[in-house]
Design an enzyme around this catalytic site. Structure first.
Site, PDB file in Angstrom:
ATOM      1  N   ILE A  64     134.658  29.705   0.338  1.00 11.05           N
ATOM      2  CA  ILE A  64     133.212  29.428   0.372  1.00 11.05           C
ATOM      3  C   ILE A  64     132.443  30.254  -0.658  1.00 11.05           C
ATOM      4  O   ILE A  64     131.287  29.953  -0.949  1.00 11.05           O
ATOM      5  CB  ILE A  64     132.590  29.639   1.773  1.00 11.05           C
ATOM      6  CG1 ILE A  64     132.790  31.077   2.267  1.00 11.05           C
ATOM      7  CG2 ILE A  64     133.112  28.622   2.763  1.00 11.05           C
ATOM      8  CD1 ILE A  64     131.903  31.441   3.439  1.00 11.05           C
ATOM      9  N   TYR A 153     131.698  44.330  11.277  1.00 10.84           N
ATOM     10  CA  TYR A 153     131.912  42.904  11.574  1.00 10.84           C
ATOM     11  C   TYR A 153     130.747  42.348  12.387  1.00 10.84           C
ATOM     12  O   TYR A 153     130.173  41.308  12.062  1.00 10.84           O
ATOM     13  CB  TYR A 153     133.232  42.707  12.329  1.00 10.84           C
ATOM     14  CG  TYR A 153     133.322  41.366  13.013  1.00 10.84           C
ATOM     15  CD1 TYR A 153     133.502  40.202  12.267  1.00 10.84           C
ATOM     16  CD2 TYR A 153     133.195  41.245  14.399  1.00 10.84           C
ATOM     17  CE1 TYR A 153     133.549  38.957  12.884  1.00 10.84           C
ATOM     18  CE2 TYR A 153     133.242  40.013  15.020  1.00 10.84           C
ATOM     19  CZ  TYR A 153     133.430  38.879  14.257  1.00 10.84           C
ATOM     20  OH  TYR A 153     133.471  37.649  14.876  1.00 10.84           O
ATOM     21  N   LYS A 157     127.522  39.369  11.533  1.00 11.22           N
ATOM     22  CA  LYS A 157     127.066  38.252  12.369  1.00 11.22           C
ATOM     23  C   LYS A 157     125.569  38.383  12.667  1.00 11.22           C
ATOM     24  O   LYS A 157     124.826  37.399  12.633  1.00 11.22           O
ATOM     25  CB  LYS A 157     127.865  38.206  13.679  1.00 11.22           C
ATOM     26  CG  LYS A 157     129.350  37.911  13.502  1.00 11.22           C
ATOM     27  CD  LYS A 157     129.594  36.528  12.921  1.00 11.22           C
ATOM     28  CE  LYS A 157     131.064  36.163  12.903  1.00 11.22           C
ATOM     29  NZ  LYS A 157     131.315  34.851  12.265  1.00 11.22           N
ATOM     30  N   ILE A 221     147.532  49.333  25.161  1.00  5.48           N
ATOM     31  CA  ILE A 221     146.227  49.063  25.778  1.00  5.48           C
ATOM     32  C   ILE A 221     145.290  50.209  25.402  1.00  5.48           C
ATOM     33  O   ILE A 221     145.582  51.379  25.669  1.00  5.48           O
ATOM     34  CB  ILE A 221     146.363  48.926  27.309  1.00  5.48           C
ATOM     35  CG1 ILE A 221     147.184  47.674  27.642  1.00  5.48           C
ATOM     36  CG2 ILE A 221     144.991  48.874  27.976  1.00  5.48           C
ATOM     37  CD1 ILE A 221     147.468  47.486  29.122  1.00  5.48           C
TER      38      ILE A 221
END
EC number: 5.1.3.2
Length: 344
Positions: A64, A153, A157, A221
């Site tokens: 893009i 990140y 947005k 975890i």
């Protein structure tokens, strides 16, 4: 079904969520036009979508950020609207390489928006994220919660959402729906397409399924000292097919009425802890899943789950798959494709 004959550009359409959305687009009568640089996706995914749907799909191997190549697609494409998935999405990597994320996710989106504006394609469904809520003080999260990302990140947005709001405010012809995803899991029930991270997985489920199948010796975890029932992080896991259907509902709304710029949560409204998901996958796979507790990951929040009532009220959308469905389909994909698309 009568053909709608709408050509929808899908940036990042070969990726995990994108490929599932392409199936739903075709089933709803749309004609998807995929634009993807294949940096974290596979041409095999598109071939399998063609196999599932029985349709040949137009695909452009284009980044893009390549304005000239993207312009040519708009010139010849007769595109009605765009679903924009393309972007980098690893929280951990974004902390190490923020400029890479700002360049790709923000500058790339600006290139796309400039061309959409030029060609008067002013309807967009944007792939946003629940990371725009930062570390929420309470749950469930509604769309009017304060916005503040905890990592680069999430900030990409957040900034793009701001750009879209400015765009819609400046030009009433623009209509944008921003879909704030919670945690996508699962796979198409055929087992033919699913999540196949090319590098280190960004999401929990590939780690769990890869450990169950023996590709990873042990699951790590990140933290068991959160203020949650079992100490592990709680997330709103949503089946990727439900998420894909949410894009069709958003597109239908964009095409049927004036929107302006609107945000919707796409989640189930229910949180599951990491250990609960590991237990459910263990049941689905009938495999032992060894795990170890390691230190918390920078930028992770304790608990995050959606209030999805706005999407139900305004888009007529709600998630229908439960935890068992998510784990069953994730395991089917992993067990049929131990090495992802590279098995083909």
């Amino acid at each position: 079904m009568e053909p709608i004959d709408d050509r929808i550009m899908v940036t990042g359409g070969a990726g995990y969520i994108g490929s599932h959305t392409v199936i739903e687009l075709i089933e709803a009568g749309y004609t998807p036009v995929i634009v993807d640089n294949l940096s974290n996706s596979s041409l095999e995914a598109i071939k399998r979508v063609e196999s599932i749907t029985g349709k040949e799909i137009e695909f452009h191997h284009v980044d893009i950020m390549n304005e000239k190549a993207l312009d040519e697609i708009f010139e010849t494409g007769n595109i009605r609207s765009v679903i924009h998935f393309a972007g980098l999405k690893a929280v951990g990597e974004s902390n190490k390489l923020p400029l890479k994320y700002y360049n790709n996710n923000i500058a790339g989106t600006l290139t796309l928006l400039n061309l959409m504006d030029k060609h008067r394609v002013k309807k967009l469904v944007f792939s946003s994220s629940a990371t725009v809520y930062g570390d929420p003080h309470t749950v469930p999260i509604t769309e009017d919660f304060p916005l503040s990302a905890t990592n680069p990140y999430g900030r990409t947005k957040l900034y793009v959402e701001g750009i879209l709001q400015d765009l819609c405010a400046s030009d009433p012809e623009w209509n944008c729906i921003m879909l704030r995803y919670f945690n996508p899991v699962g796979a198409h029930p055929s087992g033919l397409i699913g999540e196949d991270p090319k590098d280190i997985p960004n999401n929990l489920m590939p780690y769990v399924t890869q450990t169950a199948i023996g590709k990873r010796p042990i699951l790590s975890i990140f933290g068991n000292d959160y203020n949650t029932p079992d100490g592990t992080g709680v997330r709103d896991f949503i089946h990727v097919v439900d998420l894909a259907k949410g894009h069709i509902s958003a597109l239908s709304s964009l095409h049927s009425k004036k929107q302006g710029c609107v945000a919707y949560n796409l989640g189930t409204g229910r949180g599951y802890s990491v250990l609960e998901m590991v237990g459910a996958l263990k049941q689905a796979s009938h495999k032992e899943i060894p795990y170890q507790i390691v230190s918390r990951r920078k930028g992770d929040v304790a608990s995050s789950f959606a209030d999805p009532s706005k999407a139900l009220k305004e888009l007529g959308w709600k998630a229908t798959h439960n935890q068992d469905d998510m784990c069953r389909d994730a395991w089917k994909w992993q067990s049929l494709n131990p090495n992802g698309y590279s098995d083909s």
